[in-house]
Design an enzyme around this catalytic site. Structure first.
Site, PDB file in Angstrom:
ATOM      1  N   SER A  61       0.860  -1.192   0.000  1.00 44.04           N
ATOM      2  CA  SER A  61       0.000   0.000   0.000  1.00 44.04           C
ATOM      3  C   SER A  61       0.895   1.240   0.000  1.00 44.04           C
ATOM      4  O   SER A  61       2.080   1.155   0.337  1.00 44.04           O
ATOM      5  CB  SER A  61      -0.845   0.006   1.277  1.00 44.04           C
ATOM      6  N   TYR A  97      -1.623  -1.388  10.307  1.00 43.53           N
ATOM      7  CA  TYR A  97      -1.663  -1.512   8.835  1.00 43.53           C
ATOM      8  C   TYR A  97      -0.313  -1.133   8.243  1.00 43.53           C
ATOM      9  O   TYR A  97       0.223  -1.827   7.393  1.00 43.53           O
ATOM     10  CB  TYR A  97      -2.781  -0.613   8.308  1.00 43.53           C
TER      11      TYR A  97
HETATM   12  N1  NAD Z   1      -8.594   0.104  -1.324  1.00 44.14           N
HETATM   13  C1  NAD Z   1      -7.483   0.811  -1.100  1.00 44.14           C
HETATM   14  O1  NAD Z   1      -7.507   2.056  -1.040  1.00 44.14           O
HETATM   15  C2  NAD Z   1      -6.172   0.100  -0.945  1.00 44.14           C
HETATM   16  C3  NAD Z   1      -4.996   0.866  -0.970  1.00 44.14           C
HETATM   17  C4  NAD Z   1      -3.778   0.227  -0.806  1.00 44.14           C
HETATM   18  C5  NAD Z   1      -3.728  -1.150  -0.637  1.00 44.14           C
HETATM   19  N2  NAD Z   1      -4.879  -1.869  -0.624  1.00 44.14           N
HETATM   20  C6  NAD Z   1      -4.773  -3.315  -0.426  1.00 44.14           C
HETATM   21  O2  NAD Z   1      -5.441  -3.989  -1.477  1.00 44.14           O
HETATM   22  C7  NAD Z   1      -5.820  -5.285  -1.032  1.00 44.14           C
HETATM   23  C8  NAD Z   1      -7.250  -5.561  -1.438  1.00 44.14           C
HETATM   24  O3  NAD Z   1      -8.111  -4.731  -0.686  1.00 44.14           O
HETATM   25  P1  NAD Z   1      -9.415  -4.029  -1.305  1.00 44.14           P
HETATM   26  O4  NAD Z   1      -9.149  -2.585  -1.321  1.00 44.14           O
HETATM   27  O5  NAD Z   1      -9.846  -4.705  -2.543  1.00 44.14           O
HETATM   28  O6  NAD Z   1     -10.453  -4.267  -0.093  1.00 44.14           O
HETATM   29  P2  NAD Z   1     -11.781  -5.150   0.031  1.00 44.14           P
HETATM   30  O7  NAD Z   1     -12.175  -5.078   1.469  1.00 44.14           O
HETATM   31  O8  NAD Z   1     -12.770  -4.727  -0.989  1.00 44.14           O
HETATM   32  O9  NAD Z   1     -11.242  -6.623  -0.316  1.00 44.14           O
HETATM   33  C9  NAD Z   1     -10.423  -7.336   0.577  1.00 44.14           C
HETATM   34  C10 NAD Z   1     -10.787  -8.800   0.514  1.00 44.14           C
HETATM   35  O10 NAD Z   1      -9.964  -9.514   1.465  1.00 44.14           O
HETATM   36  C11 NAD Z   1     -10.799 -10.464   2.112  1.00 44.14           C
HETATM   37  N3  NAD Z   1     -10.301 -10.857   3.421  1.00 44.14           N
HETATM   38  C12 NAD Z   1     -10.306 -10.134   4.566  1.00 44.14           C
HETATM   39  N4  NAD Z   1      -9.864 -10.883   5.588  1.00 44.14           N
HETATM   40  C13 NAD Z   1      -9.555 -12.096   5.075  1.00 44.14           C
HETATM   41  C14 NAD Z   1      -9.057 -13.293   5.643  1.00 44.14           C
HETATM   42  N5  NAD Z   1      -8.813 -13.412   6.954  1.00 44.14           N
HETATM   43  N6  NAD Z   1      -8.867 -14.361   4.827  1.00 44.14           N
HETATM   44  C15 NAD Z   1      -9.147 -14.269   3.503  1.00 44.14           C
HETATM   45  N7  NAD Z   1      -9.637 -13.166   2.912  1.00 44.14           N
HETATM   46  C16 NAD Z   1      -9.839 -12.092   3.690  1.00 44.14           C
HETATM   47  C17 NAD Z   1     -12.149  -9.758   2.248  1.00 44.14           C
HETATM   48  O11 NAD Z   1     -13.211 -10.681   2.509  1.00 44.14           O
HETATM   49  C18 NAD Z   1     -12.251  -9.061   0.910  1.00 44.14           C
HETATM   50  O12 NAD Z   1     -12.885  -9.879  -0.060  1.00 44.14           O
HETATM   51  C19 NAD Z   1      -5.580  -5.293   0.483  1.00 44.14           C
HETATM   52  O13 NAD Z   1      -4.374  -5.964   0.764  1.00 44.14           O
HETATM   53  C20 NAD Z   1      -5.457  -3.822   0.827  1.00 44.14           C
HETATM   54  O14 NAD Z   1      -4.669  -3.606   1.985  1.00 44.14           O
HETATM   55  C21 NAD Z   1      -6.097  -1.280  -0.770  1.00 44.14           C
END
Ligand code: NAD
Length: 278
Positions: free
Chosen positions: A141, A154
């Site tokens: 991230s 985080y």
């Molecule tokens: N959305 C943002 O702004 C952003 C920015 C930087 C990094 N990220 C990273 O991107 C990745 C995806 O996140 P996203 O934004 O799509 O969020 P999201 O919440 O839409 O998707 C995350 C997914 O991870 C799953 N998850 C959570 N806990 C879990 C577990 N214990 N076992 C298996 N699956 C699990 C959730 O059920 C969900 O489907 C993450 O690693 C997040 O940290 C997101």
């Protein structure tokens, strides 16, 4: 890497970036193995892939649980035989001050975001090496580049993903397997809604503030993020920033390695303006 007919594992595939990746990879001709703790969302993603004539197997898994991650790898390899790409994408957030957070909440974040990525990498690595040419994507991230108040858990997990992946890449030299660390900026997904809120910091009042701020500061869609990650796999890039905000913060923390904290605090002081019409 030519992705056609390749088997790609995506964790966190029930929502957001993981779901978008599943769909875009299916369009590119990949066979998907999708993992998530959210079984309903996982089935929805698989249905969406079937509707575009793709193939996806679904594997319920809690990536925060070591035994489940190893069982997940066994189940995926049992179903597909081969694995060419692993995307460690599952992740969660916690908004809490270091002085106030519970150990259990910190561990929840580290277990899913960091240890889940470590265990999946190690569980799939022998199979990935045996395919001759394979790739691993670890999703960090912009908070893996810059620290920010209330996000220490985080931040810790995402900074650690960077260190792990950069070490991994060097160890894998000559093995046919390579790795990308991805630093997305704000991406419009459910990450804030799915996160935990335990803060009396005064920076944000409640979880609805966190969700509203995330929505206002997410300038990139999950589809765009997925397309950029796929390009990184095809070109076997080592490091990828997604969104102008990620590029901006990457530059700011290089130019002002400690001064960026003052700049971030200045931006944080403007939050009330952003939350005015939430
Ligand atoms: N959305 C943002 O702004 C952003 C920015 C930087 C990094 N990220 C990273 O991107 C990745 C995806 O996140 P996203 O934004 O799509 O969020 P999201 O919440 O839409 O998707 C995350 C997914 O991870 C799953 N998850 C959570 N806990 C879990 C577990 N214990 N076992 C298996 N699956 C699990 C959730 O059920 C969900 O489907 C993450 O690693 C997040 O940290 C997101």
């Amino acid at each position: 890497m030519d992705l056609k007919h390749k088997t790609v594992v995506v964790t966190g595939a029930a929502s957001g970036i993981g779901r978008a990746l599943g769909l875009k990879l299916a369009e590119a001709g990949c066979r998907l193995a999708l993992g998530d703790i959210d079984v309903k969302g996982l089935a929805e993603t698989a249905d969406m892939i079937t509707k575009i004539n793709g193939h996806a197997s679904i594997h319920p898994v809690d990536t925060g649980n070591r035994d489940q991650v190893y069982a997940f790898a066994e189940s995926v390899i049992g179903h597909h035989g081969n694995v060419h790409v692993l995307v460690n994408n599952a992740g969660v957030t916690l908004t809490a001050l270091i002085a106030e957070m519970e150990d259990a909440d910190f561990e929840w974040v580290m277990n899913i975001n960091f240890w889940g990525m470590v265990h999946a990498t190690r569980a799939f690595l022998p199979k990935l090496k045996s395919t001759g040419k394979a790739h691993i994507v670890n999703v960090s991230s912009v908070f893996g580049l810059c620290g920010i108040p209330t996000q220490a858990a985080y931040n810790s997990s995402k900074f650690a993903i960077r260190g792990f992946t950069e070490s991994l890449n060097q160890e894998l030299k000559g093995s046919g397997v390579s790795a990308t660390v991805v630093f997305p900026g704000g991406i419009l997904t459910n990450i804030a809604k799915n996160g935990r809120f335990k803060s009396n910091s005064g920076l944000v009042r409640d979880k609805s503030d966190v969700v509203a701020l995330h929505e206002k500061l997410s300038f990139t869609s999950a589809d765009t993020a997925a397309k950029r990650i796929i390009k990184a796999i095809q070109k076997q890039e080592k490091r990828v920033l997604i969104g102008f905000d990620a590029h901006l913060f990457d530059i700011i923390q290089r130019v002002f390695p400690s001064g960026y904290q003052t700049i971030l605090n200045l931006l944080i002081s403007k939050r009330d303006h952003l939350l005015k019409n939430k």
